[in-house]
Design a protein around this motif. Structure first.
Motif, PDB file in Angstrom:
ATOM      1  N   GLY A   1      40.907  32.083  53.957  1.00  0.00           N
ATOM      2  CA  GLY A   1      41.083  31.738  52.552  1.00  0.00           C
ATOM      3  C   GLY A   1      39.754  31.673  51.811  1.00  0.00           C
ATOM      4  O   GLY A   1      39.627  32.180  50.691  1.00  0.00           O
ATOM      5  N   LEU A   2      38.742  31.079  52.447  1.00  0.00           N
ATOM      6  CA  LEU A   2      37.405  31.046  51.844  1.00  0.00           C
ATOM      7  C   LEU A   2      36.855  32.464  51.695  1.00  0.00           C
ATOM      8  O   LEU A   2      36.246  32.796  50.669  1.00  0.00           O
ATOM      9  CB  LEU A   2      36.457  30.202  52.696  1.00  0.00           C
ATOM     10  N   GLY A   3      37.086  33.298  52.711  1.00  0.00           N
ATOM     11  CA  GLY A   3      36.665  34.697  52.629  1.00  0.00           C
ATOM     12  C   GLY A   3      37.369  35.430  51.504  1.00  0.00           C
ATOM     13  O   GLY A   3      36.762  36.250  50.805  1.00  0.00           O
ATOM     14  N   ALA A   4      38.654  35.138  51.318  1.00  0.00           N
ATOM     15  CA  ALA A   4      39.427  35.784  50.250  1.00  0.00           C
ATOM     16  C   ALA A   4      38.902  35.374  48.877  1.00  0.00           C
ATOM     17  O   ALA A   4      38.768  36.219  47.975  1.00  0.00           O
ATOM     18  CB  ALA A   4      40.911  35.438  50.382  1.00  0.00           C
ATOM     19  N   VAL A   5      38.588  34.102  48.711  1.00  0.00           N
ATOM     20  CA  VAL A   5      38.027  33.629  47.436  1.00  0.00           C
ATOM     21  C   VAL A   5      36.690  34.316  47.176  1.00  0.00           C
ATOM     22  O   VAL A   5      36.428  34.791  46.065  1.00  0.00           O
ATOM     23  CB  VAL A   5      37.881  32.086  47.443  1.00  0.00           C
ATOM     24  N   LEU A   6      35.862  34.399  48.193  1.00  0.00           N
ATOM     25  CA  LEU A   6      34.572  35.090  48.064  1.00  0.00           C
ATOM     26  C   LEU A   6      34.781  36.558  47.694  1.00  0.00           C
ATOM     27  O   LEU A   6      34.091  37.100  46.823  1.00  0.00           O
ATOM     28  CB  LEU A   6      33.785  34.969  49.363  1.00  0.00           C
ATOM     29  N   HIS A   7      35.773  37.195  48.339  1.00  0.00           N
ATOM     30  CA  HIS A   7      36.075  38.604  48.052  1.00  0.00           C
ATOM     31  C   HIS A   7      36.478  38.786  46.582  1.00  0.00           C
ATOM     32  O   HIS A   7      36.011  39.718  45.911  1.00  0.00           O
ATOM     33  CB  HIS A   7      37.195  39.080  48.979  1.00  0.00           C
ATOM     34  N   VAL A   8      37.338  37.914  46.094  1.00  0.00           N
ATOM     35  CA  VAL A   8      37.788  37.998  44.696  1.00  0.00           C
ATOM     36  C   VAL A   8      36.604  37.804  43.754  1.00  0.00           C
ATOM     37  O   VAL A   8      36.425  38.564  42.790  1.00  0.00           O
ATOM     38  CB  VAL A   8      38.904  36.964  44.410  1.00  0.00           C
ATOM     39  N   ARG A  28      43.814  48.768  54.753  1.00  0.00           N
ATOM     40  CA  ARG A  28      44.486  50.046  54.483  1.00  0.00           C
ATOM     41  C   ARG A  28      45.651  49.899  53.513  1.00  0.00           C
ATOM     42  O   ARG A  28      45.964  50.823  52.771  1.00  0.00           O
ATOM     43  CB  ARG A  28      45.010  50.664  55.781  1.00  0.00           C
ATOM     44  N   HIS A  29      46.331  48.751  53.545  1.00  0.00           N
ATOM     45  CA  HIS A  29      47.564  48.592  52.778  1.00  0.00           C
ATOM     46  C   HIS A  29      47.432  47.709  51.534  1.00  0.00           C
ATOM     47  O   HIS A  29      48.388  47.590  50.770  1.00  0.00           O
ATOM     48  CB  HIS A  29      48.672  48.035  53.683  1.00  0.00           C
ATOM     49  N   GLN A  30      46.298  47.101  51.330  1.00  0.00           N
ATOM     50  CA  GLN A  30      46.148  46.187  50.189  1.00  0.00           C
ATOM     51  C   GLN A  30      46.222  46.961  48.880  1.00  0.00           C
ATOM     52  O   GLN A  30      45.914  48.146  48.828  1.00  0.00           O
ATOM     53  CB  GLN A  30      44.846  45.392  50.321  1.00  0.00           C
ATOM     54  N   LEU A  31      46.602  46.262  47.849  1.00  0.00           N
ATOM     55  CA  LEU A  31      46.826  46.874  46.545  1.00  0.00           C
ATOM     56  C   LEU A  31      45.859  46.353  45.497  1.00  0.00           C
ATOM     57  O   LEU A  31      46.203  46.226  44.330  1.00  0.00           O
ATOM     58  CB  LEU A  31      48.272  46.604  46.096  1.00  0.00           C
ATOM     59  N   GLY A  32      44.654  46.005  45.923  1.00  0.00           N
ATOM     60  CA  GLY A  32      43.676  45.451  44.993  1.00  0.00           C
ATOM     61  C   GLY A  32      43.954  43.976  44.742  1.00  0.00           C
ATOM     62  O   GLY A  32      44.694  43.331  45.483  1.00  0.00           O
ATOM     63  N   LEU A  33      43.368  43.448  43.689  1.00  0.00           N
ATOM     64  CA  LEU A  33      43.522  42.034  43.376  1.00  0.00           C
ATOM     65  C   LEU A  33      44.834  41.797  42.637  1.00  0.00           C
ATOM     66  O   LEU A  33      44.852  41.506  41.433  1.00  0.00           O
ATOM     67  CB  LEU A  33      42.328  41.543  42.546  1.00  0.00           C
ATOM     68  N   ARG A  34      45.927  41.923  43.363  1.00  0.00           N
ATOM     69  CA  ARG A  34      47.266  41.729  42.806  1.00  0.00           C
ATOM     70  C   ARG A  34      48.057  40.845  43.751  1.00  0.00           C
ATOM     71  O   ARG A  34      47.748  40.733  44.944  1.00  0.00           O
ATOM     72  CB  ARG A  34      47.951  43.076  42.617  1.00  0.00           C
ATOM     73  N   MET A  35      49.110  40.225  43.241  1.00  0.00           N
ATOM     74  CA  MET A  35      49.919  39.296  44.039  1.00  0.00           C
ATOM     75  C   MET A  35      50.514  39.931  45.298  1.00  0.00           C
ATOM     76  O   MET A  35      50.557  39.272  46.345  1.00  0.00           O
ATOM     77  CB  MET A  35      51.026  38.660  43.184  1.00  0.00           C
ATOM     78  N   PRO A  36      50.984  41.182  45.262  1.00  0.00           N
ATOM     79  CA  PRO A  36      51.510  41.754  46.504  1.00  0.00           C
ATOM     80  C   PRO A  36      50.476  41.779  47.640  1.00  0.00           C
ATOM     81  O   PRO A  36      50.824  41.647  48.805  1.00  0.00           O
ATOM     82  CB  PRO A  36      51.923  43.174  46.108  1.00  0.00           C
ATOM     83  N   THR A  37      49.198  41.912  47.285  1.00  0.00           N
ATOM     84  CA  THR A  37      48.148  41.901  48.307  1.00  0.00           C
ATOM     85  C   THR A  37      48.084  40.546  48.986  1.00  0.00           C
ATOM     86  O   THR A  37      47.848  40.458  50.194  1.00  0.00           O
ATOM     87  CB  THR A  37      46.783  42.273  47.696  1.00  0.00           C
ATOM     88  N   LEU A  38      48.310  39.474  48.232  1.00  0.00           N
ATOM     89  CA  LEU A  38      48.314  38.136  48.821  1.00  0.00           C
ATOM     90  C   LEU A  38      49.412  38.026  49.874  1.00  0.00           C
ATOM     91  O   LEU A  38      49.188  37.496  50.967  1.00  0.00           O
ATOM     92  CB  LEU A  38      48.493  37.069  47.741  1.00  0.00           C
ATOM     93  N   GLY A  39      50.592  38.549  49.563  1.00  0.00           N
ATOM     94  CA  GLY A  39      51.691  38.539  50.539  1.00  0.00           C
ATOM     95  C   GLY A  39      51.348  39.345  51.783  1.00  0.00           C
ATOM     96  O   GLY A  39      51.624  38.919  52.909  1.00  0.00           O
ATOM     97  N   LEU A  40      50.741  40.508  51.588  1.00  0.00           N
ATOM     98  CA  LEU A  40      50.320  41.329  52.730  1.00  0.00           C
ATOM     99  C   LEU A  40      49.249  40.610  53.555  1.00  0.00           C
ATOM    100  O   LEU A  40      49.250  40.692  54.781  1.00  0.00           O
ATOM    101  CB  LEU A  40      49.786  42.677  52.245  1.00  0.00           C
TER     102      LEU A  40
END
Length: 196
Positions: free
Chosen positions: A172-179, A104-116
């Motif tokens: 982390g593996l899921g995040a890489v796959l998502h990107v 709900r709060h992610q901002l797409g493939l941007r650095m703030p999303t990584l922090g969230l």
């Protein structure tokens, strides 16, 4: 954005297979990915909790049942299965909610999303751990008396980092796959638009 039904089912099947493969071999070379699966499912399948969460929970219990009984043990008398076992619903629910909150709060493939993502994972994983470990410590007959908060905190410290490391690795593996999938999808869409 709402994912088409086929896409949601495909994601669910992939997550269910990953959980089955890793949960069956819980203490083997491949660590159990269940905690990460529930977090990632909350992120990727947000809005499908009514069917996806209960099915993943049923799968987790079924895998545990099969593994325990195949070892010749009675499911209900196995060390990890106690009245506290049912607190896994709330524990895994915390992970699902963490992933759903991130979606709900992610901002797409941007650095703030990584922090969230880091924040959501740390908070939901900590809540999951407190529920699962705390319920086992305080409710299970397998924990010898006398029980104390001091001993519980020692127990928390013994197991917390390994659970966090494994969960973070799989997420982390899921995040890489998502990107990768997101970037590939954008590239294919861009290529499709330029050809018309």
């Amino acid at each position: 954005m709402d994912k088409p039904y086929i896409q949601r089912v495909s994601i669910f099947i992939a997550l269910a297979l990953a959980m089955a493969v890793t949960r069956i071999h819980h203490f083997d070379v491949l660590p159990d990915a269940s905690w990460a699966i529930f977090f990632l499912a909350g992120f990727w399948l947000r809005g499908s909790a009514r069917w996806a969460f209960p099915l993943l929970m049923a799968e987790a219990v079924l895998v545990d049942f099969v593994v325990i009984t195949q070892q010749g043990m009675n499911f209900w008398s196995q060390y990890c299965v106690s009245p506290a076992y049912w607190f896994l619903i709330a524990a895994y629910g915390a992970l699902w909610l963490g992933g759903s909150w991130l979606a709900r709060h992610q901002l797409g493939l941007r650095m703030p999303t990584l922090g969230l993502a880091v924040l959501a994972l740390l908070v939901s994983e900590a809540v999951c751990y407190l529920i699962s470990n705390g319920s086992f410590y305080w409710i299970s007959a397998n924990v010898p008396a006398p029980r104390s908060f001091g001993a519980w905190f020692v127990n928390l410290g013994d197991w917390y980092l390994p659970f966090l490391e494994v969960t973070a690795l799989y997420v982390g593996l899921g995040a890489v796959l998502h990107v990768l999938v997101t970037q590939l999808s954008r590239t294919l869409q861009h290529t499709g638009h330029t050809q018309h």
